[in-house]
Design an enzyme around this catalytic site. Structure first.
Site, PDB file in Angstrom:
ATOM      1  N   GLU A  52      75.143 -12.801  94.887  1.00  0.00           N
ATOM      2  CA  GLU A  52      74.870 -12.089  96.073  1.00  0.00           C
ATOM      3  C   GLU A  52      75.028 -10.471  95.875  1.00  0.00           C
ATOM      4  O   GLU A  52      74.367  -9.701  96.443  1.00  0.00           O
ATOM      5  CB  GLU A  52      75.846 -12.396  97.261  1.00  0.00           C
ATOM      6  N   CYS A  84      82.762 -12.078  97.852  1.00  0.00           N
ATOM      7  CA  CYS A  84      81.255 -11.774  98.193  1.00  0.00           C
ATOM      8  C   CYS A  84      81.139 -11.699  99.696  1.00  0.00           C
ATOM      9  O   CYS A  84      80.385 -11.106 100.055  1.00  0.00           O
ATOM     10  CB  CYS A  84      80.343 -12.962  97.805  1.00  0.00           C
ATOM     11  N   ARG A 184      74.004 -28.171  72.677  1.00  0.00           N
ATOM     12  CA  ARG A 184      75.166 -27.354  72.452  1.00  0.00           C
ATOM     13  C   ARG A 184      75.589 -26.250  73.085  1.00  0.00           C
ATOM     14  O   ARG A 184      76.582 -25.993  73.344  1.00  0.00           O
ATOM     15  CB  ARG A 184      75.730 -27.224  70.770  1.00  0.00           C
ATOM     16  N   GLU A 294      80.517 -35.660  70.477  1.00  0.00           N
ATOM     17  CA  GLU A 294      79.606 -35.927  69.384  1.00  0.00           C
ATOM     18  C   GLU A 294      79.691 -37.157  68.470  1.00  0.00           C
ATOM     19  O   GLU A 294      78.897 -37.302  67.786  1.00  0.00           O
ATOM     20  CB  GLU A 294      79.590 -34.467  68.514  1.00  0.00           C
ATOM     21  N   GLY A 296      82.826 -40.009  66.483  1.00  0.00           N
ATOM     22  CA  GLY A 296      82.061 -41.003  66.265  1.00  0.00           C
ATOM     23  C   GLY A 296      82.058 -42.319  67.293  1.00  0.00           C
ATOM     24  O   GLY A 296      82.376 -42.071  68.361  1.00  0.00           O
TER      25      GLY A 296
END
Length: 363
Positions: A52, A84, A184, A294, A296
């Protein structure tokens, strides 16, 4: 143009901030006067001016008597930036059209009340489903005080991420790997288990650095080598190693001397693993709202078992290993009955070269 069309434009603007605003939401704003758009703005980065304010600053006194369209209820409190609502009232805006109310309990409905009290007309509720979905990460973070978690794996058709000997390079195609690396950039933090570090020695770098990305290693016994690449290819203070009381005090000191953050977590389960729920709560406290696991397979399996994963990203290559001793993409759920199997909803399938990306939400 209708309210929905102006709000659609504000939504498009909001998405320009994708991957840059976390832990804040993506927000877009459009200012209309005399039946035409006279200014636009969006939230560009966390700590920067909100949508805004960015729009209002472009037109100064011309905002007097205009209508402001904003995707999310304006903030009404001091945070990294001033409220705002104060800027909107000061600018002399006649009407504010809000897409959705802010889920933050500190703001929810309060800003609308303040604007109306100041004599500004306010309408609420446009494109709500789209706008809510766009900020799914912020919505969970601000209401649950937990990060939105995505688990990613790259596997064969038969669900294997490596052969029985541990070989995994490369299951998916270069196109898939490039796509995964680009994704990523959207996250605040990336997480791997210690076995992934020992086996693959990853750097965990995105394709481009829009912001500082935290790298988290879940390492219950603190086995991470001091020469691990991720300790040397990134700012050490951006690396967090989560361990337990089993860790060697000497090793903890060696890592902290390098500038690495070592978090000693409560242990859980028969194998005394890092308590993942505790860890994710700590990540949220440190303003990591969007986390990518990611690998294992054991770490993903534990996160799934603890119901900590919100969405899955599964890259599937048209290959078959066909060995029960090969490593599976997810392990440790120990489902005894098919009715206990976890299910994905709102599933999307995208073809990337010869591979497929399957995405879905955990029910």
């Amino acid at each position: 143009m209708s309210h929905n069309l102006y709000m659609q434009r504000a939504l498009e603007l909001a998405k320009y901030g994708h991957g840059r605003t976390s832990p804040n939401p993506m927000v877009g704003a459009v200012i209309v006067k005399g039946g035409r758009i006279i200014a636009e703005g969006w939230h560009k980065r966390c700590g920067g001016d909100h949508a805004e304010v960015n729009a209002l600053r472009k037109i100064g006194s011309r905002a007097q008597g205009a209508t402001l369209y904003v995707t999310l209820e304006p903030c009404s409190h001091w945070g990294r930036t001033p409220p705002c609502t104060e800027a909107i009232i000061k600018a002399g805006v006649k009407k504010v059209v809000v897409g959705v109310l802010d889920p933050n309990p500190r703001i929810h409905g309060k800003s609308v009340h303040l604007l109306r009290k100041a004599g500004i007309k306010v309408e609420v509720g446009f494109l709500q489903e789209k706008l809510w979905s766009m900020n799914e990460v912020f919505n969970k973070y601000i209401t649950k005080r937990m990060p939105f978690v995505v688990a990613k794996c790259a596997q064969t058709i038969d669900g294997k991420i490596a052969t029985a000997t541990g070989q995994s390079k490369w299951i998916t195609s270069p196109k898939s790997r490039e796509h995964a690396h680009r994704k990523r950039n959207e996250f605040d933090a990336m997480m791997v288990g210690i076995n992934t570090v020992l086996q693959d020695d990853p750097q965990l770098n995105p394709t481009r650095k829009n912001k500082r990305l935290k790298k988290i290693v879940v390492d219950s016994s603190l086995r991470i080598p001091l020469k691990a690449r991720l300790l040397h290819t990134t700012n050490p203070s951006d690396v967090i190693v989560a361990t337990t009381a089993r860790a060697s005090e000497k090793k903890i000191q060696q890592l902290t001397n390098k500038g690495v953050q070592v978090w000693v977590a409560p242990a859980r389960g028969e194998h005394s693993h890092v308590d993942l729920k505790w860890l994710f709560k700590e990540l949220a406290k440190n303003e990591m709202a969007y986390v990518l696991i990611e690998g294992g397979g054991r770490l993903i399996g534990r996160a799934l078992k603890d119901r900590l994963v919100d969405r899955m990203m599964i890259y599937v290559a048209p290959k078959i290993i066909g060995d029960q001793n090969a490593l599976s993409a997810m392990a440790g759920l120990n489902v005894q009955n098919i009715n206990q199997a976890l299910e994905l909803k709102n599933v999307r399938v995208q073809k990337i070269g010869d591979d497929f990306l399957i995405e879905g939400y955990l029910t």
